[in-house]
Scaffold this active site. Structure first.
Site, PDB file in Angstrom:
ATOM      1  N   SER A 138       0.821  -1.199   0.000  1.00 20.59           N
ATOM      2  CA  SER A 138       0.000   0.000   0.000  1.00 20.59           C
ATOM      3  C   SER A 138       0.865   1.264   0.000  1.00 20.59           C
ATOM      4  O   SER A 138       1.649   1.492  -0.915  1.00 20.59           O
ATOM      5  CB  SER A 138      -0.947  -0.031   1.210  1.00 20.59           C
ATOM      6  OG  SER A 138      -1.919   0.979   1.121  1.00 20.59           O
ATOM      7  N   ASP A 166      -0.053  -4.074  -4.018  1.00 21.34           N
ATOM      8  CA  ASP A 166      -1.215  -3.211  -4.173  1.00 21.34           C
ATOM      9  C   ASP A 166      -0.891  -1.774  -3.735  1.00 21.34           C
ATOM     10  O   ASP A 166      -1.467  -1.259  -2.762  1.00 21.34           O
ATOM     11  CB  ASP A 166      -2.412  -3.742  -3.381  1.00 21.34           C
ATOM     12  CG  ASP A 166      -3.742  -3.370  -4.040  1.00 21.34           C
ATOM     13  OD1 ASP A 166      -3.788  -3.274  -5.278  1.00 21.34           O
ATOM     14  OD2 ASP A 166      -4.741  -3.169  -3.322  1.00 21.34           O
ATOM     15  N   HIS A 249      -7.486  -5.531  -0.568  1.00 22.60           N
ATOM     16  CA  HIS A 249      -6.228  -4.774  -0.524  1.00 22.60           C
ATOM     17  C   HIS A 249      -5.128  -5.595   0.143  1.00 22.60           C
ATOM     18  O   HIS A 249      -3.982  -5.596  -0.317  1.00 22.60           O
ATOM     19  CB  HIS A 249      -6.486  -3.479   0.255  1.00 22.60           C
ATOM     20  CG  HIS A 249      -5.398  -2.472   0.175  1.00 22.60           C
ATOM     21  ND1 HIS A 249      -4.735  -2.162  -0.993  1.00 22.60           N
ATOM     22  CD2 HIS A 249      -4.839  -1.671   1.140  1.00 22.60           C
ATOM     23  CE1 HIS A 249      -3.838  -1.210  -0.756  1.00 22.60           C
ATOM     24  NE2 HIS A 249      -3.871  -0.916   0.532  1.00 22.60           N
TER      25      HIS A 249
END
Length: 469
Positions: A138, A166, A249
């Site tokens: 992330s 991601d 996610h």
């Protein structure tokens, strides 16, 4: 569990580790009178609020002082697998005395939105960073990009590899490469996209390909086994809502973790789009459709492709694959080509509406899980040929036969599904099953051209195809 300020804290942490941009890197647009647009923090350098850091990014704040953040650098090695050595960014002696083997390899893991790590890079006296692999989830993926950029600019060293799990989209998507992770930040950048949908659809991940290779498992937006936003129970606590919708996610780092010692190759195939992949148009590993395993082992294959001049480090390769909804996630991929019989019996019976499922059986009589060719009922008529991509749990061997079932559901409002005088069934001429991982294919047929009757499993074998000739 971290408190509700963790998101802001992580954003500030990223900003602290940014490198000061020189005049050639930024355009210093003047702010309002009396407003400072640059702030410095000792060894961490200075940080600008000018372009491009504020382009399409409404939050325009300086990072808080490093001492207010409580950033920690726990370090593990073969000598200390369970209890980490806590390094300090400005304590060179502690880093040098941490029993770190300079021969490597080194793995640096950086957390994302609601998790928790980072480490000092340049005090080990290394001539290159080929053995360094930065793994960031992330927001941590972009932190890896900042580190890679700073190392090149300040020390003329280039990271060996950055894996972006991601990478975060809000305030990073559609920005210049300086602001986000991109393939110039390391010699090899691989990215796994697992939640690449807009934020208003509960998506946190970036959509655009930004690495040397970008993997889009299950299309890259939603993952099997994760509930959709419409299935989530409403809550007034935004922190709890984030936790619930973050399944897609977080699946990116679960895939990467499994890829270290996978149950099957985790193979992904280059294709124009996920829909094209599902349609069975990218089922062979060749010069037009490169195949690379997703995750940890992707670099080895990429280096081979590069040595064969099949990839260019200045361009991107987008790859697709399918996974399961529970651990182990890895699946084996098969192209299934099915022809509805054009025989007189099939024409007499007429078209059918339903769903076909297959179960693959290998030489040891081990069975895969059962998979439908389509999620919804489909209208089949004599002579139709359908091609689909399916993914099943790997049994360890390619299939030799196939169990086929016909699922039929009557819809009161759809006359096409009504059956009064004849049993729900479908006449199948053949099925061709082609394996991507095993590079094999078989053609199977029903025994004596008999139809596949609803809810009655039918074994189809290669030797039965002789009856169709």
């Amino acid at each position: 569990m971290m408190n509700k300020t963790s998101a802001t804290l992580m954003l500030q942490t990223i900003m602290v580790l940014m490198e000061k941009q020189n005049a050639s890197d930024v355009t210093n647009f003047p702010g309002s009178y009396g407003e400072d647009i640059e702030r410095c923090y000792g060894i961490y350098g200075c940080f600008s609020k000018a372009y491009p850091w504020t382009e399409n990014r409404p939050d325009n704040y300086f990072p808080v002082p490093p001492e207010a953040m409580g950033v920690r650098y726990p370090t593990f090695s073969r000598r200390n697998r369970k209890i980490p050595v806590l390094l300090e960014a400005d304590n060179v002696d502690k880093i040098q005395n941490a029993n770190i083997d300079p021969r490597g390899p080194f793995y640096v893991i950086s957390h994302g939105f609601i998790d928790g790590g980072h480490k000092k890079w340049e005090v080990l006296g290394l001539s290159n960073l080929d053995n360094f692999h930065f793994i960031g989830h992330s927001l941590g993926a972009h932190l890896g990009g900042y580190c890679g950029h700073a190392l090149q600019k300040k020390y003329n060293l280039k990271l060996g590899r950055i894996t972006g799990l991601d990478p975060a989209a809000p305030y990073f998507s559609k920005t210049v490469t300086l602001v986000r992770l991109d393939r110039s930040d390391a010699k090899y950048v691989d990215v796994i996209h697992s939640n690449a949908v807009p934020l208003y659809f509960s998506g946190f991940g970036i959509t655009e390909p930004i690495g040397h290779v970008d993997f889009y498992p299950n299309g890259g937006s939603t993952q099997p086994g994760c509930k959709s936003a419409s299935q989530q129970r409403p809550s007034g606590d935004i922190y709890q809502q984030v936790l619930r919708v973050s399944c897609n996610h977080e699946r990116s780092y679960e895939y990467f973790t499994e890829s270290i010692a996978p149950s099957c190759p985790f193979l992904a195939v280059q294709c124009d789009s996920y829909d094209t992949f599902l349609a069975g148009n990218c089922t062979t590993c060749d010069h037009k459709h490169l195949c690379v395993p997703m995750g940890y082992h992707s670099h080895d294959i990429y280096k081979r492709l590069h040595a064969a001049e099949l990839v260019d480090t200045n361009s991107n390769v987008a790859l697709y694959l399918m996974t399961g909804g529970a651990k182990p996630y890895c699946r084996a991929h098969y192209e299934v080509k099915m022809k509805v019989s054009n025989s007189s019996e099939s024409h007499t019976h007429g078209p059918e509406t339903g769903k076909l499922s297959i179960t693959l059986v290998d030489r040891n009589n081990n069975k895969s899980d059962t998979r439908f060719l389509d999620d919804e009922q489909k209208y089949y008529k004599p002579g139709d040929i359908e091609t689909r991509m399916v993914a099943v749990k790997d049994t360890g061997h390619p299939p030799l036969s196939v169990i086929v079932e016909w699922k039929y559901e009557t819809n009161l409002f759809n006359p096409m599904t009504w059956r009064i005088l004849k049993s729900p069934s479908i006449f199948i001429d053949y099925m061709k099953i082609s394996s991507i991982e095993y590079n094999t294919d078989i053609t199977v047929c029903p025994k004596m051209n008999k139809p596949v009757v609803a809810n009655l499993p039918t074994m189809m074998k290669t030797k039965y195809c002789k009856f169709n000739k």
